[in-house]
Design an enzyme around this catalytic site. Structure first.
Site, PDB file in Angstrom:
ATOM      1  N   CYS A 105      45.722  35.735  40.434  1.00 38.02           N
ATOM      2  CA  CYS A 105      44.857  34.584  40.675  1.00 38.02           C
ATOM      3  C   CYS A 105      45.706  33.450  41.240  1.00 38.02           C
ATOM      4  O   CYS A 105      46.815  33.211  40.764  1.00 38.02           O
ATOM      5  CB  CYS A 105      44.214  34.164  39.347  1.00 38.02           C
ATOM      6  SG  CYS A 105      43.180  32.708  39.470  1.00 38.02           S
ATOM      7  N   HIS A 147      35.504  38.678  40.117  1.00 37.31           N
ATOM      8  CA  HIS A 147      36.622  37.791  39.764  1.00 37.31           C
ATOM      9  C   HIS A 147      36.291  36.346  40.136  1.00 37.31           C
ATOM     10  O   HIS A 147      36.461  35.420  39.336  1.00 37.31           O
ATOM     11  CB  HIS A 147      37.893  38.272  40.493  1.00 37.31           C
ATOM     12  CG  HIS A 147      39.089  37.391  40.272  1.00 37.31           C
ATOM     13  ND1 HIS A 147      40.183  37.789  39.529  1.00 37.31           N
ATOM     14  CD2 HIS A 147      39.379  36.132  40.700  1.00 37.31           C
ATOM     15  CE1 HIS A 147      41.078  36.800  39.517  1.00 37.31           C
ATOM     16  NE2 HIS A 147      40.605  35.789  40.221  1.00 37.31           N
ATOM     17  N   GLU A 148      35.796  36.145  41.368  1.00 35.30           N
ATOM     18  CA  GLU A 148      35.478  34.781  41.815  1.00 35.30           C
ATOM     19  C   GLU A 148      34.258  34.229  41.075  1.00 35.30           C
ATOM     20  O   GLU A 148      34.208  33.046  40.742  1.00 35.30           O
ATOM     21  CB  GLU A 148      35.239  34.743  43.333  1.00 35.30           C
ATOM     22  CG  GLU A 148      36.454  35.124  44.171  1.00 35.30           C
ATOM     23  CD  GLU A 148      37.721  34.350  43.814  1.00 35.30           C
ATOM     24  OE1 GLU A 148      37.633  33.156  43.444  1.00 35.30           O
ATOM     25  OE2 GLU A 148      38.812  34.942  43.887  1.00 35.30           O
ATOM     26  N   HIS A 151      35.088  32.634  37.891  1.00 33.27           N
ATOM     27  CA  HIS A 151      35.587  31.259  38.028  1.00 33.27           C
ATOM     28  C   HIS A 151      34.466  30.228  37.912  1.00 33.27           C
ATOM     29  O   HIS A 151      34.647  29.183  37.307  1.00 33.27           O
ATOM     30  CB  HIS A 151      36.280  31.060  39.387  1.00 33.27           C
ATOM     31  CG  HIS A 151      37.727  31.438  39.390  1.00 33.27           C
ATOM     32  ND1 HIS A 151      38.663  30.858  38.552  1.00 33.27           N
ATOM     33  CD2 HIS A 151      38.409  32.331  40.140  1.00 33.27           C
ATOM     34  CE1 HIS A 151      39.849  31.379  38.788  1.00 33.27           C
ATOM     35  NE2 HIS A 151      39.728  32.290  39.745  1.00 33.27           N
TER      36      HIS A 151
END
Length: 196
Positions: A105, A147-148, A151
């Site tokens: 990351c 993954h994004e 966030h």
């Protein structure tokens, strides 16, 4: 303009981000800056919280994976042409048997760990013109999206590690938040001592 990426420990990375409307000020400039920031840091994804904004935007461009020979020619072809902006995204479904892949990351430089995720994701989102889509993705593209997406929900890949792994990297994470790490892009560190 390249924006500084906020490091592990910044409160914005743990916040659930808010939806935006087409009236969001200077949106096209922000998206341009985010793409420039992502490419400048050699990333394949970047979410708005990583540049300090608690809003539901993230970008994905998997082109750098296209040369990886561990993928089939068909997968390489998909990876080489996948570039999208996701606004106000909502994951509707994650399916399949979880698989491990080493993730890193931009907000946590120098740490890569295996993370288990499901291989198929269905996501509803708006593009940069606020046109709405519901699409299903698989494999590495699905993983980068997950993954994004994490966030914008205030989740980091390190939150998904076993308690043993978390203990093993605790010191490294503390150092990152203090700025004791090396990254070849601009960063903002929450616990860095202020130079007088």
């Amino acid at each position: 303009m390249i924006l500084p990426i906020v490091a592990y420990g910044s409160p914005v990375l743990k916040k659930k981000a808010k939806d935006i409307t087409p009236e969001y000020p200077n949106l096209s400039e922000l998206l341009e800056n985010m793409y420039e920031t992502m490419y400048g840091a050699h990333g394949v994804g970047l979410a708005a919280p990583q540049v300090g904004l608690p809003i539901r935007i993230f970008l994905v461009d998997t082109t750098p994976f296209a040369d990886d020979e561990s993928f089939t020619p068909e997968e390489q072809k998909q990876l080489s042409s996948f570039k999208k902006t996701f606004i106000n995204a909502e994951i509707l479904e994650e399916e399949g048997e979880e698989w491990a892949f080493s993730e890193g990351c931009l907000s946590i430089p120098g740490i890569n760990e295996d993370v288990f995720r499901k291989p198929t994701v269905t996501i509803k989102y708006q593009d940069e013109n606020f046109k709405e889509y519901t699409e299903t993705y698989e494999g590495l593209i699905a993983r980068v999206i997950q993954h994004e997406y994490d966030h914008i929900d205030g989740i980091l890949f390190t939150d998904k590690l076993s308690s043993l792994k978390k203990r093993l990297i605790k010191g490294k994470l503390a150092n990152i938040s203090k700025g004791k790490c090396s990254a070849d892009y601009r960063m903002r560190f929450p616990a860095a001592s202020k130079k007088r």
